[in-house]
Motif scaffolding. Structure first.
Motif, PDB file in Angstrom:
ATOM      1  N   THR A  57     -11.088 -24.238 -12.498  1.00 24.51           N
ATOM      2  CA  THR A  57     -12.311 -24.036 -12.092  1.00 24.51           C
ATOM      3  C   THR A  57     -12.988 -25.082 -11.018  1.00 24.51           C
ATOM      4  OG1 THR A  57     -13.876 -24.847 -13.753  1.00 24.51           O
ATOM      5  CG2 THR A  57     -12.878 -22.431 -14.028  1.00 24.51           C
ATOM      6  N   VAL A  58     -12.686 -26.258 -11.179  1.00 24.77           N
ATOM      7  CA  VAL A  58     -13.319 -27.247 -10.656  1.00 24.77           C
ATOM      8  C   VAL A  58     -12.321 -27.704  -9.307  1.00 24.77           C
ATOM      9  CG1 VAL A  58     -14.687 -28.261 -12.156  1.00 24.77           C
ATOM     10  CG2 VAL A  58     -12.398 -29.242 -11.665  1.00 24.77           C
ATOM     11  N   GLY A  59     -11.086 -27.100  -9.212  1.00 28.68           N
ATOM     12  CA  GLY A  59     -10.306 -27.203  -8.007  1.00 28.68           C
ATOM     13  C   GLY A  59      -9.038 -28.142  -8.196  1.00 28.68           C
ATOM     14  N   LEU A  60      -8.915 -28.538  -9.537  1.00 27.64           N
ATOM     15  CA  LEU A  60      -7.814 -29.091  -9.916  1.00 27.64           C
ATOM     16  C   LEU A  60      -6.382 -28.505 -10.184  1.00 27.64           C
ATOM     17  CD1 LEU A  60      -9.572 -31.558 -12.449  1.00 27.64           C
ATOM     18  CD2 LEU A  60      -8.471 -32.269 -10.158  1.00 27.64           C
ATOM     19  N   ASP A  61      -5.361 -28.924 -10.004  1.00 26.89           N
ATOM     20  CA  ASP A  61      -4.168 -28.346 -10.207  1.00 26.89           C
ATOM     21  C   ASP A  61      -3.664 -27.940 -11.672  1.00 26.89           C
ATOM     22  OD1 ASP A  61      -1.028 -28.506 -10.606  1.00 26.89           O
ATOM     23  OD2 ASP A  61      -1.136 -27.438  -8.632  1.00 26.89           O
ATOM     24  N   LYS A  62      -3.799 -26.674 -11.904  1.00 29.11           N
ATOM     25  CA  LYS A  62      -3.636 -26.201 -13.215  1.00 29.11           C
ATOM     26  C   LYS A  62      -2.279 -26.765 -14.083  1.00 29.11           C
ATOM     27  CE  LYS A  62      -3.601 -22.150 -16.278  1.00 29.11           C
ATOM     28  NZ  LYS A  62      -3.419 -20.603 -16.253  1.00 29.11           N
ATOM     29  N   SER A  63      -1.146 -26.795 -13.449  1.00 28.95           N
ATOM     30  CA  SER A  63      -0.201 -27.591 -14.224  1.00 28.95           C
ATOM     31  C   SER A  63      -0.146 -29.009 -14.243  1.00 28.95           C
ATOM     32  CB  SER A  63       1.364 -26.952 -13.263  1.00 28.95           C
ATOM     33  OG  SER A  63       1.023 -27.518 -11.836  1.00 28.95           O
ATOM     34  N   GLU A  64      -0.801 -29.495 -13.179  1.00 27.16           N
ATOM     35  CA  GLU A  64      -0.860 -31.193 -13.133  1.00 27.16           C
ATOM     36  C   GLU A  64      -1.975 -31.665 -14.499  1.00 27.16           C
ATOM     37  OE1 GLU A  64      -1.821 -32.709  -9.410  1.00 27.16           O
ATOM     38  OE2 GLU A  64      -0.025 -31.936  -8.525  1.00 27.16           O
ATOM     39  N   ALA A  65      -2.921 -30.957 -14.397  1.00 29.97           N
ATOM     40  CA  ALA A  65      -3.736 -31.059 -15.635  1.00 29.97           C
ATOM     41  C   ALA A  65      -3.349 -31.030 -16.888  1.00 29.97           C
ATOM     42  CB  ALA A  65      -5.076 -30.144 -15.242  1.00 29.97           C
TER      43      ALA A  65
END
Length: 225
Positions: free
Chosen positions: A159-167
């Protein structure tokens, strides 16, 4: 703290003062303190504030499943159920004055925040530290979400713009676990035992201080640069 850490001058000629905020995302007075800092910043002339967040775990030994919040507070601080309810009412009122909603219920839980701090560290490397921190505060206090749950954290990161898979990979691998532990230890070695604590210039300011108090410390730090 070295003078270089206290602040510099921006291209526009404004002085930049770094405010190091040591906090935990399940600490209600931490979000109150942050909101009051924002109010303080609005009153400053020719001073730009750079906020840097640093991890602190109120309950580093909190089990994965967490604990009922009311029971936890009563046990930890030795207060009655009535005192606990009064404390919550104070927080709700303080939040309302600052535009933040605390939605406490009888089922609210205190949660382990080690994963959340790792996610904030990951977000900081991508320039989204403040956005991630605020998303976690809102998720926990306003929306009642479990911010120790991997799925919840990954969704918030997106939701804040981070890559989902990387997170997700960063959390699963505990890539930032050691970095978080080292930073927590560093600030404790510097004498910080409670949160929120704001380190402004050479001053440590503990507690969710009023905006005028925070503004005065920032102005003082700017004058000493």
């Amino acid at each position: 703290m070295a003078a270089s850490e206290q602040g510099v001058q921006s291209a526009s000629g404004m002085q930049i003062v770094t405010v190091n905020m040591v906090s935990d995302v399940v600490c209600p007075w931490c979000i109150v303190g942050y909101q009051r800092l924002q109010e303080a910043i609005k009153t400053l002339d020719n001073i730009e504030v750079d906020i840097k967040f640093h991890p602190f775990e109120l309950n580093p030994n909190m089990p994965e499943e967490g604990q009922n919040l009311r029971e936890h507070i009563m046990e930890k601080y030795g207060i009655s159920e009535q005192q606990s309810a009064q404390n919550r009412a104070r927080l709700v009122e303080a939040g309302e004055q600052l535009g933040f909603s605390f939605n406490f219920t009888d089922d609210s839980r205190m949660q382990n925040t080690f994963k959340a701090h790792q996610l904030i560290h990951f977000a900081a490397e991508n320039g989204l530290e403040e956005e991630m921190k605020l998303a976690l505060f809102n998720a926990y206090f306003t929306d009642g979400k479990n911010i120790n749950d991997l799925g919840v954290l990954v969704a918030l990161a997106q939701t804040v713009g981070l890559d989902k898979s990387e997170a997700e990979q960063a959390l699963k691998s505990e890539k930032y676990a050691q970095a978080v532990r080292e930073e927590e230890a560093l600030w404790m070695q510097r004498g910080i035992q409670s949160v929120p604590t704001f380190v402004i210039g050479n001053q440590g300011v503990a507690g969710a201080q009023e905006p005028a108090t925070l503004a005065a410390f920032i102005a003082q730090a700017a004058s000493q640069q």
